[in-house]
Design a protein around this motif. Structure first.
Motif, short mmCIF file in Angstrom:
data_model
loop_
_atom_site.label_atom_id
_atom_site.label_comp_id
_atom_site.label_asym_id
_atom_site.label_seq_id
_atom_site.Cartn_x
_atom_site.Cartn_y
_atom_site.Cartn_z
N LEU A 83 38.06 30.59 147.08
CA LEU A 83 36.65 30.96 147.17
C LEU A 83 35.99 30.67 145.83
O LEU A 83 36.44 31.16 144.80
CB LEU A 83 36.51 32.44 147.52
N ASP A 84 34.93 29.87 145.85
CA ASP A 84 34.19 29.51 144.64
C ASP A 84 32.82 30.17 144.69
O ASP A 84 31.96 29.80 145.51
CB ASP A 84 34.06 27.98 144.56
N PHE A 115 36.05 27.39 150.08
CA PHE A 115 34.79 27.95 150.56
C PHE A 115 33.91 28.22 149.34
O PHE A 115 34.33 28.92 148.41
CB PHE A 115 35.04 29.24 151.34
N SER A 116 32.70 27.67 149.35
CA SER A 116 31.84 27.73 148.17
C SER A 116 30.48 28.31 148.53
O SER A 116 29.89 27.95 149.55
CB SER A 116 31.66 26.33 147.58
N ALA A 128 35.28 20.79 151.46
CA ALA A 128 34.88 22.18 151.22
C ALA A 128 33.87 22.64 152.26
O ALA A 128 33.10 21.85 152.80
CB ALA A 128 34.30 22.34 149.82
N THR A 129 33.86 23.93 152.52
CA THR A 129 32.85 24.56 153.37
C THR A 129 31.81 25.18 152.44
O THR A 129 32.15 26.02 151.60
CB THR A 129 33.47 25.65 154.26
N ILE A 130 30.56 24.76 152.58
CA ILE A 130 29.50 25.14 151.64
C ILE A 130 28.55 26.14 152.28
O ILE A 130 28.10 25.96 153.41
CB ILE A 130 28.69 23.89 151.20
N SER A 159 34.80 32.31 139.85
CA SER A 159 33.39 32.65 139.65
C SER A 159 32.90 32.09 138.32
O SER A 159 33.32 32.54 137.26
CB SER A 159 33.18 34.16 139.68
N ASP A 160 32.01 31.12 138.43
CA ASP A 160 31.29 30.61 137.26
C ASP A 160 29.86 31.15 137.28
O ASP A 160 28.96 30.58 136.68
CB ASP A 160 31.30 29.08 137.28
N MET A 161 29.68 32.25 138.01
CA MET A 161 28.34 32.83 138.16
C MET A 161 27.83 33.43 136.86
O MET A 161 28.60 33.98 136.08
CB MET A 161 28.34 33.93 139.23
N ALA A 162 26.52 33.34 136.70
CA ALA A 162 25.85 34.00 135.58
C ALA A 162 24.45 34.35 136.04
O ALA A 162 23.82 33.59 136.80
CB ALA A 162 25.80 33.11 134.35
#
Length: 249
Positions: A83-84, A115-116, A128-130, A159-162
């Motif tokens: 999961l991305d 899954f992104s 990938a599933t977007i 997680s590259d979330m910000a």
């Protein structure tokens, strides 16, 4: 998407003396642009990872952060479900697809699933599933992901979330730490035994507490600053390996 380079070619291409030659470009047509825009363009052209991303067909330079993390800590393998979170524009998803064989291009190797999800809409990544235009932190979005997984446990959560920066340091640090806890909670509910987790943090006084909380559920947690992270950035990643189970604490 181009196949992964051999270890030999990868090291030759990205050795330190090769990196320097990409830093010689100078921006053109800066007239009329704001000072901040000029500084951004100058930094982009002087950044060797920007050029490398173009060469290897990655959507942005951040791909090399995950490549370096995976090369060192082996968090992704063929057949994994990944999961991305905060995936746009999709460079981490590209790496995850390659490393898990979600595109099925590695013969006689298990085929993974990626899954992104991101608030932004972004172009599809083969294999990938977007889920674009979706907020990972909402219960509805997380339920959609659970349905897509169809009971399959996740082997790695990325997680590259910000958050959007407010410019108020304390608020921004609190916001990104809260995002990390959202990702951690989902990982605890969906991960397979021995799964891995990577989250981005901005260095602050709350990070040691986050590390300790992650260690309740993972065998090892390491704070990492990849070479591809800019030196003037407070960005770090927490790499957690060996999920012990949600009841481990």
């Amino acid at each position: 998407m181009r196949p992964l380079l051999s270890n030999y070619l990868y090291k030759r291409l990205f050795r330190t003396d090769n990196v320097g030659k990409y830093a010689k470009q100078q921006p053109r047509n800066l007239k009329g642009k704001s000072k901040s825009s000029q500084e951004w363009l100058t930094r982009q052209l002087a950044d060797p990872y920007v050029e490398k991303a173009r060469m290897m067909n990655y959507r942005c330079r951040s791909a090399f952060k995950l490549l370096e993390i995976d090369d060192k800590y082996k968090i992704l393998k063929p057949g994994d479900a990944v999961l991305d979170c905060g995936a746009a524009p999709g460079s981490w998803t590209q790496v995850a697809v390659e490393r898990t064989n979600a595109h099925g291009k590695i013969e006689r190797a298990p085929v993974g699933a990626v899954f992104s999800i991101d608030l932004l809409h972004f172009h599809a990544v083969p294999g990938a599933t977007i889920y674009g235009g979706m907020d990972f932190t909402t219960p509805l979005s997380q339920q959609r992901l659970r349905e897509a997984l169809a009971g399959r446990q996740v082997n790695c959560v990325l997680s590259d979330m910000a958050p959007n920066a407010t410019g108020v340091r304390m608020l921004d640090q609190e916001s990104i730490t809260n995002l990390c806890y959202e990702v951690l909670r989902f990982a605890l509910a969906m991960s397979a035994p021995q799964a891995n987790l990577v989250v981005k943090v901005w260095d602050n006084g709350d990070v040691p507490k986050l590390e300790r909380n992650m260690l309740k559920f993972y065998e090892k947690v390491k704070r990492v600053k990849p070479r591809a992270s800019r030196g003037d950035s407070a960005e770090h990643f927490l790499v957690a390996r060996g999920y012990k189970g949600a009841t481990a604490a």
